[in-house]
Structure formats: C-alpha cells, structure tokens
Scaffold this motif. Sequence first.
Motif, PDB file in Angstrom:
ATOM      1  N   GLY A   1     -13.212  -6.023 -14.815  1.00  0.00           N
ATOM      2  CA  GLY A   1     -12.517  -7.326 -14.490  1.00  0.00           C
ATOM      3  C   GLY A   1     -11.036  -7.121 -14.854  1.00  0.00           C
ATOM      4  N   ALA A   2     -10.594  -6.037 -15.342  1.00  0.00           N
ATOM      5  CA  ALA A   2      -9.071  -5.887 -15.717  1.00  0.00           C
ATOM      6  C   ALA A   2      -8.458  -5.857 -14.445  1.00  0.00           C
ATOM      7  CB  ALA A   2      -9.013  -4.788 -16.491  1.00  0.00           C
ATOM      8  N   ILE A   3      -7.346  -6.318 -14.431  1.00  0.00           N
ATOM      9  CA  ILE A   3      -6.352  -6.393 -13.299  1.00  0.00           C
ATOM     10  C   ILE A   3      -5.164  -5.157 -13.411  1.00  0.00           C
ATOM     11  CG2 ILE A   3      -4.537  -7.841 -12.072  1.00  0.00           C
ATOM     12  CD1 ILE A   3      -7.525  -8.765 -11.836  1.00  0.00           C
ATOM     13  N   LEU A   4      -5.096  -4.560 -12.110  1.00  0.00           N
ATOM     14  CA  LEU A   4      -3.953  -3.521 -12.133  1.00  0.00           C
ATOM     15  C   LEU A   4      -3.113  -4.277 -11.055  1.00  0.00           C
ATOM     16  CD1 LEU A   4      -6.159  -0.543 -11.266  1.00  0.00           C
ATOM     17  CD2 LEU A   4      -5.454  -1.502 -13.563  1.00  0.00           C
ATOM     18  N   GLU A   5      -1.965  -4.393 -11.657  1.00  0.00           N
ATOM     19  CA  GLU A   5      -0.634  -4.904 -10.753  1.00  0.00           C
ATOM     20  C   GLU A   5       0.378  -3.902 -10.434  1.00  0.00           C
ATOM     21  OE1 GLU A   5       2.877  -8.140 -11.080  1.00  0.00           O
ATOM     22  OE2 GLU A   5       1.452  -7.871 -12.767  1.00  0.00           O
ATOM     23  N   ILE A   6       0.286  -3.241  -9.490  1.00  0.00           N
ATOM     24  CA  ILE A   6       0.948  -2.164  -8.914  1.00  0.00           C
ATOM     25  C   ILE A   6       2.122  -2.730  -7.761  1.00  0.00           C
ATOM     26  CG2 ILE A   6       0.849   0.048  -7.672  1.00  0.00           C
ATOM     27  CD1 ILE A   6      -2.271   0.051  -8.841  1.00  0.00           C
ATOM     28  N   MET A   7       3.364  -2.286  -8.332  1.00  0.00           N
ATOM     29  CA  MET A   7       4.471  -2.670  -7.233  1.00  0.00           C
ATOM     30  C   MET A   7       5.177  -1.335  -6.902  1.00  0.00           C
ATOM     31  SD  MET A   7       7.688  -5.326  -8.050  1.00  0.00           S
ATOM     32  CE  MET A   7       6.903  -6.767  -7.735  1.00  0.00           C
ATOM     33  N   VAL A   8       5.205  -1.149  -5.810  1.00  0.00           N
ATOM     34  CA  VAL A   8       5.800   0.044  -5.193  1.00  0.00           C
ATOM     35  C   VAL A   8       6.295   0.045  -3.903  1.00  0.00           C
ATOM     36  CG1 VAL A   8       3.817   1.751  -6.023  1.00  0.00           C
ATOM     37  CG2 VAL A   8       3.508   0.447  -4.073  1.00  0.00           C
ATOM     38  N   PRO A   9       7.272   0.817  -3.593  1.00  0.00           N
ATOM     39  CA  PRO A   9       7.970   0.690  -2.072  1.00  0.00           C
ATOM     40  C   PRO A   9       7.198   0.863  -1.005  1.00  0.00           C
ATOM     41  CG  PRO A   9       9.039   2.502  -3.675  1.00  0.00           C
ATOM     42  CD  PRO A   9       7.615   2.211  -4.149  1.00  0.00           C
ATOM     43  N   HIS A  10       7.224   0.013   0.051  1.00  0.00           N
ATOM     44  CA  HIS A  10       6.789  -0.196   0.892  1.00  0.00           C
ATOM     45  C   HIS A  10       7.034   1.151   1.944  1.00  0.00           C
ATOM     46  CE1 HIS A  10       5.622  -1.796   5.270  1.00  0.00           C
ATOM     47  NE2 HIS A  10       4.515  -1.913   4.533  1.00  0.00           N
ATOM     48  N   PHE A  11       6.300   1.431   2.766  1.00  0.00           N
ATOM     49  CA  PHE A  11       6.663   2.861   3.758  1.00  0.00           C
ATOM     50  C   PHE A  11       7.963   2.449   4.756  1.00  0.00           C
ATOM     51  CE2 PHE A  11       3.539   0.640   6.784  1.00  0.00           C
ATOM     52  CZ  PHE A  11       4.303   0.703   7.763  1.00  0.00           C
ATOM     53  N   SER A  12       8.072   1.082   4.772  1.00  0.00           N
ATOM     54  CA  SER A  12       9.282   0.581   5.708  1.00  0.00           C
ATOM     55  C   SER A  12      10.643   0.721   5.010  1.00  0.00           C
ATOM     56  CB  SER A  12       8.910  -0.480   6.710  1.00  0.00           C
ATOM     57  OG  SER A  12       8.703  -1.615   5.783  1.00  0.00           O
ATOM     58  N   SER A  13      10.535   0.798   3.584  1.00  0.00           N
ATOM     59  CA  SER A  13      11.883   0.457   2.670  1.00  0.00           C
ATOM     60  C   SER A  13      12.759   1.460   2.805  1.00  0.00           C
ATOM     61  CB  SER A  13      10.937   0.502   1.341  1.00  0.00           C
ATOM     62  OG  SER A  13      12.194   0.298   0.475  1.00  0.00           O
ATOM     63  N   TYR A  14      14.165   1.180   3.030  1.00  0.00           N
ATOM     64  CA  TYR A  14      15.149   2.145   2.911  1.00  0.00           C
ATOM     65  C   TYR A  14      15.103   2.618   1.622  1.00  0.00           C
ATOM     66  CZ  TYR A  14      17.233  -2.000   0.433  1.00  0.00           C
ATOM     67  OH  TYR A  14      17.608  -3.049  -0.239  1.00  0.00           O
ATOM     68  N   GLU A  15      14.701   1.764   0.614  1.00  0.00           N
ATOM     69  CA  GLU A  15      14.644   2.114  -0.604  1.00  0.00           C
ATOM     70  C   GLU A  15      13.953   3.521  -1.322  1.00  0.00           C
ATOM     71  OE1 GLU A  15      16.145   1.138  -3.661  1.00  0.00           O
ATOM     72  OE2 GLU A  15      17.247  -0.515  -2.908  1.00  0.00           O
ATOM     73  N   TYR A  16      12.726   3.530  -0.429  1.00  0.00           N
ATOM     74  CA  TYR A  16      11.946   4.700  -0.591  1.00  0.00           C
ATOM     75  C   TYR A  16      12.504   5.936  -0.129  1.00  0.00           C
ATOM     76  CZ  TYR A  16       8.441   8.101   0.063  1.00  0.00           C
ATOM     77  OH  TYR A  16       7.817   9.606   0.236  1.00  0.00           O
ATOM     78  N   TRP A  17      13.053   5.760   1.285  1.00  0.00           N
ATOM     79  CA  TRP A  17      13.495   7.180   1.789  1.00  0.00           C
ATOM     80  C   TRP A  17      14.867   7.360   1.315  1.00  0.00           C
ATOM     81  CZ3 TRP A  17      10.014   9.471   4.463  1.00  0.00           C
ATOM     82  CH2 TRP A  17       9.010   8.556   4.915  1.00  0.00           C
ATOM     83  N   ARG A  18      15.597   6.487   0.405  1.00  0.00           N
ATOM     84  CA  ARG A  18      17.045   7.323   0.064  1.00  0.00           C
ATOM     85  C   ARG A  18      16.643   7.966  -1.494  1.00  0.00           C
ATOM     86  NH1 ARG A  18      20.446   1.957  -1.595  1.00  0.00           N
ATOM     87  NH2 ARG A  18      19.473   1.553  -3.472  1.00  0.00           N
ATOM     88  N   ASP A  19      15.609   7.954  -2.039  1.00  0.00           N
ATOM     89  CA  ASP A  19      15.321   8.451  -3.324  1.00  0.00           C
ATOM     90  C   ASP A  19      14.636   9.760  -3.311  1.00  0.00           C
ATOM     91  OD1 ASP A  19      14.559   9.228  -5.817  1.00  0.00           O
ATOM     92  OD2 ASP A  19      14.291   7.234  -6.686  1.00  0.00           O
ATOM     93  N   LEU A  20      15.180  10.854  -3.496  1.00  0.00           N
ATOM     94  CA  LEU A  20      14.427  12.256  -3.436  1.00  0.00           C
ATOM     95  C   LEU A  20      13.272  12.682  -4.102  1.00  0.00           C
ATOM     96  CD1 LEU A  20      17.506  14.256  -2.548  1.00  0.00           C
ATOM     97  CD2 LEU A  20      15.825  13.641  -0.855  1.00  0.00           C
ATOM     98  N   THR A  21      13.286  11.594  -5.209  1.00  0.00           N
ATOM     99  CA  THR A  21      12.129  11.681  -6.248  1.00  0.00           C
ATOM    100  C   THR A  21      10.877  11.131  -5.701  1.00  0.00           C
ATOM    101  OG1 THR A  21      12.748  10.052  -7.418  1.00  0.00           O
ATOM    102  CG2 THR A  21      13.712  12.243  -8.269  1.00  0.00           C
ATOM    103  N   HIS A  22      10.941  10.492  -4.681  1.00  0.00           N
ATOM    104  CA  HIS A  22       9.694   9.510  -4.192  1.00  0.00           C
ATOM    105  C   HIS A  22       8.943  10.538  -3.392  1.00  0.00           C
ATOM    106  CE1 HIS A  22      11.704   5.466  -4.183  1.00  0.00           C
ATOM    107  NE2 HIS A  22      11.590   5.925  -5.473  1.00  0.00           N
ATOM    108  N   ILE A  23       7.582  10.634  -3.861  1.00  0.00           N
ATOM    109  CA  ILE A  23       6.454  11.630  -3.351  1.00  0.00           C
ATOM    110  C   ILE A  23       5.812  10.830  -1.979  1.00  0.00           C
ATOM    111  CG2 ILE A  23       4.612  12.660  -3.643  1.00  0.00           C
ATOM    112  CD1 ILE A  23       5.785  13.059  -6.583  1.00  0.00           C
ATOM    113  N   ARG A  24       5.666   9.507  -2.309  1.00  0.00           N
ATOM    114  CA  ARG A  24       4.622   8.987  -1.220  1.00  0.00           C
ATOM    115  C   ARG A  24       5.108   7.403  -0.990  1.00  0.00           C
ATOM    116  NH1 ARG A  24       1.982   9.710  -5.369  1.00  0.00           N
ATOM    117  NH2 ARG A  24       0.935  11.513  -4.362  1.00  0.00           N
ATOM    118  N   PRO A  25       4.963   6.960   0.127  1.00  0.00           N
ATOM    119  CA  PRO A  25       5.162   5.447   0.420  1.00  0.00           C
ATOM    120  C   PRO A  25       4.018   4.860   0.502  1.00  0.00           C
ATOM    121  CG  PRO A  25       5.338   6.654   2.513  1.00  0.00           C
ATOM    122  CD  PRO A  25       5.062   7.483   1.514  1.00  0.00           C
TER     123      PRO A  25
END
Length: 193
Positions: A71-95
Amino acid sequence: MKLDVGCGPYKRAGYIGVDVARQPGVDVLGDATRLPFAEDCVDHIHTRNTLEHIPAIFDTLREFYRVGRNGAILEIMVPHFSSYEYWRDLTHIRPFSVFTFDHFDREKMKINALPDYVPGIDLQVVRTVLHWWDPQQVAAKRGFKRIMLKTLDGAINWLANKKPFLCERLWCWWVGGFVLVTFHLRVRKPAVW
C-alpha cells in the motif's frame, strides 16, 4: 517512514533525505539501487528528477518495492519525453511517457499484453499527471506573470490530463512538449498467511 530519494539539497519537509553524495538535506547516504533500509518499512517514497539519471532502473524499482510496505505510495516526478529539459541535459539516460509504468502494473500488463520486465513486483498506477510547466517554477514567479502562467499552465494541464494518449500522440508533436510527468504508484504485495 517517508523517503525523499535523490533529494540533493532540496529535501521535502517531513521526509528522510537519501542521496549518493553528502550535502545539506541528505540524512542518509545511499544508492537508489541498494537502499540502506529493511524490507516493508516505508510508507511513501518521493523522488524528483532522479530516475532519468539511473542506468539500473529495474534494480531501483525492485528496491523501492522491497522497502515499501503493502500500500506504500511511490511519487515519481521525471522529465516527459517531449521535454526540452530532458534533451538539454547530457546526464539524462531515459525520458518517460505517461504509460511507462504500465509495464510494472500487473493488471495493466494483462489487459495490454505488456512484457514482464521485473518479475515479482506489482506497482499499481494510481494517477499520472502531465505538467506543461514545472510547478516549482510557476510558484516562484510573482505578480501578473505568476497569475498568467498559472492560468495558462492550469488550462493546458487540464486538457492534457483528460486525454493523455491523444496528448502524447498529437499535441507533443504539433504544439510542443510537457516538462514533467508525475506518477503516483501503489506497492501491491501478496498477503502472507
């Protein structure tokens, strides 16, 4: 117990901050793939802008499942695949897509004939929320700019979250992307008799 995994110096109030590097806000040094906590001891795990950096994502999900109570809750906030924030950071491995965690929800796996990437875990997708603008950035604005951005952001988010499939198939390619996606997952463990 509530954990903020990968908190860095921005630990959420009321949570135990866990990170791989010692810095303000970090209470426990630990890797997301090997959390230094016992089984079934955590009620809530929050993680923001962390999972996109982790190569061993399946090990991380196994670990979240292991330490989470039924019943524990996992709240996971990550970049969406369409995010400019995702694509501009070279340390990001997956959208991530709004449907990424369907692969770990046993009920959705059966309905959609999805592969079982991590046998033995069941993370029920409770809610998924697309964010056109980062909620923290909206909150940091002042005056008229904040009112306008909050209104526009609220309207776009409402539309996108009514039909996330259409949003990902059409809107993201025609109009532009969404900065973040938040997943609320519930740990489902079999009853032990």
